[in-house]
Design an enzyme around this catalytic site. Structure first.
Site, PDB file in Angstrom:
ATOM      1  CE  LYS A 235      -3.727  -2.004   2.680  1.00  0.00           C
ATOM      2  NZ  LYS A 235      -4.504  -2.023   3.878  1.00  0.00           N
TER       3      LYS A 235
ATOM      4  CG  HIS B  69      -1.614   7.656   4.704  1.00  0.00           C
ATOM      5  ND1 HIS B  69      -1.861   8.286   5.943  1.00  0.00           N
ATOM      6  CD2 HIS B  69      -2.798   7.597   4.052  1.00  0.00           C
ATOM      7  CE1 HIS B  69      -3.093   8.730   6.014  1.00  0.00           C
ATOM      8  NE2 HIS B  69      -3.753   8.522   4.932  1.00  0.00           N
TER       9      HIS B  69
ATOM     10  CG  HIS C 239       2.107   5.169   7.268  1.00  0.00           C
ATOM     11  ND1 HIS C 239       1.343   4.714   6.116  1.00  0.00           N
ATOM     12  CD2 HIS C 239       1.778   4.466   8.446  1.00  0.00           C
ATOM     13  CE1 HIS C 239       0.495   3.812   6.350  1.00  0.00           C
ATOM     14  NE2 HIS C 239       0.914   3.599   7.714  1.00  0.00           N
TER      15      HIS C 239
HETATM   16  N1  ARG Z   1       0.788  -0.878   9.989  1.00  0.00           N
HETATM   17  C1  ARG Z   1       0.093   0.175  11.019  1.00  0.00           C
HETATM   18  C2  ARG Z   1      -0.934   1.069  10.268  1.00  0.00           C
HETATM   19  O1  ARG Z   1      -0.292   1.516   9.068  1.00  0.00           O
HETATM   20  C3  ARG Z   1       0.745   0.839  12.037  1.00  0.00           C
HETATM   21  C4  ARG Z   1       1.713  -0.218  13.081  1.00  0.00           C
HETATM   22  C5  ARG Z   1       1.763   0.405  14.089  1.00  0.00           C
HETATM   23  N2  ARG Z   1       2.623  -0.310  15.122  1.00  0.00           N
HETATM   24  C6  ARG Z   1       1.841  -1.473  15.761  1.00  0.00           C
HETATM   25  N3  ARG Z   1       2.676  -2.004  16.654  1.00  0.00           N
HETATM   26  N4  ARG Z   1       0.683  -1.572  15.848  1.00  0.00           N
HETATM   27  O2  ARG Z   1      -1.661   1.336  10.763  1.00  0.00           O
END
Ligand code: ARG
Length: 564
Positions: free
Chosen positions: A125, A128, A131
């Site tokens: 993906k 973002h 991010h």
């Molecule tokens: N990949 C997740 C997202 O984009 C964020 C992960 C954050 N870290 C975790 N340990 N949950 O929403």
């Protein structure tokens, strides 16, 4: 030299309070007309059954000024201390010079470990804009904790497992090819992902096919795993390009898939601790006691879920790194997710549940019209960075067309503007994206701070040698200079504050204040034209400001070019 401690030593002699209590209660007044430090007498008032202003007056009588305190004044229940300006300039600048690059470091975190989970985009993906915030905030916290003496471990918890892969495998086989994917990279992945969703609305069988692929992947089917790895690598090319430009590094890039095998023992453990409840074929941990909806552990088809991976990852990190704190930098919308599984860890009987902290942040809003890089609904970070750099480049062309290495400077300033904008407010506040404001050389921006740094550098280059051994500190007592010295003195405390609150904005604000104070100082105080002793003393100030601006910018991941 720690003024709070020195003042506390004096107060211990004239009150019956403990040294540490005094240190903790000493404040730094917002307005320097109220002194440099203030001791509130309200607590004493209860004990002594006397009005606070009476106590302040009596204490003021008892304490005599000394070499570092020039004046003590009681004002409405506070005892205000005015530091001797020459003394302050002397101790502060000497320290900045002596300690050099390590100025601002302290040892609060010595022997302690903090794990920071940040950035964490989802494979296949796009990266973002949320991010980007997670990356920039996490990176700043990483550096800030390091400055505090912590052993810091940065982890990129990639979203590299889950239903999106099954869908992509179907979409890839039907609508794409290796040639197209090699050429188009993540954009091609996004294209076919979107297409899959459009078509799956008409044709439910596509979803069944996708589930089949996911199952194959989970069963370790070689073809499915090869494709998974291929999508992973394609995505990482894009992500790494972003990290390279931001200068972001991780100690571990261990995504969700890393915990695949660790989840079953966790499910068993939950079972053994009688925490799992069946609900519509799924397995959940009931959290009613904590007034939260249940935490989903196993789907009805046996698949594991996001919280299950986080629980497994947390246990692994505790066992591997024995952290004192583990921070999770993600958007505010994941508040409930973290609250829930932190509770599950607590219910499992782990006292380190209290050391897990969610570091939420607000959204990026694009109120002021669309970003021109928007293609469909997706903003690609590299396009965004390119736009920032191009716009900066245009400003440089206008302001300083003869500048050498324009490209390098435009990159540092353009990216600096984006990073600074993300870090300028309380994390929780939404960020508004406005090129005009972010790139302004006069506002509260990275370009302004970077420009001030370049200005200081140019003054030093013009002036030639600075004599750091023979400084007449009595010259450095005017209000504009004193303001700078006080800021320099407070640098380390600001870093500590940023760490305590997990708020990098403490640093961005500090840098703007220091840059503003410097520009006022430079406006009020001629340098090059002055007599040798005056010139030299002021150059030491310029040099110190230059170093701290650079160090503070580095702390939040921004470069400081010498010329702009
Ligand atoms: N990949 C997740 C997202 O984009 C964020 C992960 C954050 N870290 C975790 N340990 N949950 O929403």
């Amino acid at each position: 030299m720690n003024f709070k401690n020195e003042i506390a030593k004096i107060l211990v002699g004239v009150t019956n309070l403990e040294f540490n209590d005094i240190v903790d209660s000493i404040e730094v007044p917002q307005n320097s007309e109220m002194g440099d430090f203030a001791f509130p007498c309200f607590k004493l008032s209860k004990e002594m059954k006397k009005a606070p202003n009476m106590i302040a007056s009596e204490l003021a009588e008892k304490i005599k000024p000394n070499e570092f305190i020039e004046k003590i004044e009681p004002v409405s229940g506070y005892l205000n201390f005015y530091v001797n300006k020459e003394f302050l300039a002397n101790v502060t600048l000497k320290m900045v010079i002596e300690v050099g690059e390590s100025y601002g470091k302290n040892e609060i975190g010595k022997g302690k470990t903090v794990v920071i989970d940040y950035s964490s985009p989802n494979i296949a993906k796009p990266f973002h804009i949320g991010h980007l915030r997670a990356t920039v905030i996490g990176n700043a916290l990483y550096n800030i904790y390091k400055m505090q003496g912590y052993n810091v471990i940065g982890i990129n918890h990639l979203g590299d497992w889950g239903t999106q892969f099954g869908k992509l495998m179907v979409a890839y086989k039907k609508y794409s090819s290796q040639e197209a994917l090699d050429k188009g990279g993540i954009k091609e992945l996004v294209r076919i992902y979107v297409k899959f969703h459009e078509l799956a609305e008409q044709d439910e069988s596509l979803n069944d096919e996708a589930r089949n692929y996911l199952l194959k992947m989970q069963q370790g089917d070689k073809d499915a795993l090869d494709l998974w790895r291929y999508f992973y690598d394609i995505s990482m090319i894009e992500f790494n390009a972003v990290y390279d430009r931001l200068g972001t590094k991780f100690d571990y890039t261990t995504g969700e898939s890393f915990y695949n095998e660790m989840m079953w023992p966790i499910v068993e453990e939950l079972e053994a601790k009688n925490l799992l409840v069946e609900s519509d074929g799924a397995k959940i941990v009931d959290l009613e006691e904590a007034k939260m909806p249940p935490c989903l552990i196993l789907r009805s088809d046996g698949g594991t879920l996001y919280p299950t991976r986080d629980i497994s990852a947390a246990k692994y990190r505790k066992e591997t790194f024995n952290f004192d704190k583990c921070l999770y930098v993600t958007g505010l919308e994941q508040n409930l997710h973290f609250a829930q599984w932190f509770k599950v860890i607590e219910f499992m009987g782990y006292d380190w549940a209290k050391d897990l902290t969610h570091i939420p942040f607000g959204m990026v809003s694009l109120k002021e019209g669309k970003l021109s890089t928007r293609a469909g609904n997706v903003i690609y970070m590299n396009d965004l960075f390119n736009e920032a750099v191009e716009k900066t480049r245009a400003i440089i062309e206008e302001k300083n067309p003869d500048l050498e290495n324009k490209d390098e400077v435009a990159e540092a300033v353009g990216l600096g503007a984006v990073i600074f904008n993300d870090l300028y407010n309380n994390r929780i506040k939404d960020v508004v994206f406005s090129w005009e404001r972010m790139l302004s050389f006069e506002g509260e921006t990275a370009p302004y701070v970077q420009y001030t740094h370049a200005r200081a550098t140019s003054i030093l280059n013009k002036a030639g040698n600075v004599d750091f051994n023979n400084i007449d500190y009595s010259i450095l007592t005017d209000p504009a200079t004193n303001e700078i010295i006080k800021l320099l003195y407070n640098y380390s405390e600001k870093i500590a504050e940023a760490a305590n609150k997990n708020e990098p904005f403490v640093i961005t604000r500090y840098l703007v204040s220091l840059a503003q104070a410097f520009n006022k100082f430079y406006h009020d105080n001629p340098i090059i034209t002055e007599a040798e002793n005056v010139k030299n003393a002021r150059l030491v100030v310029v040099n110190s400001v230059k170093n701290i601006l650079k160090s503070g910018l580095a702390l939040i991941g921004i470069k400081a070019p010498n010329k702009m």
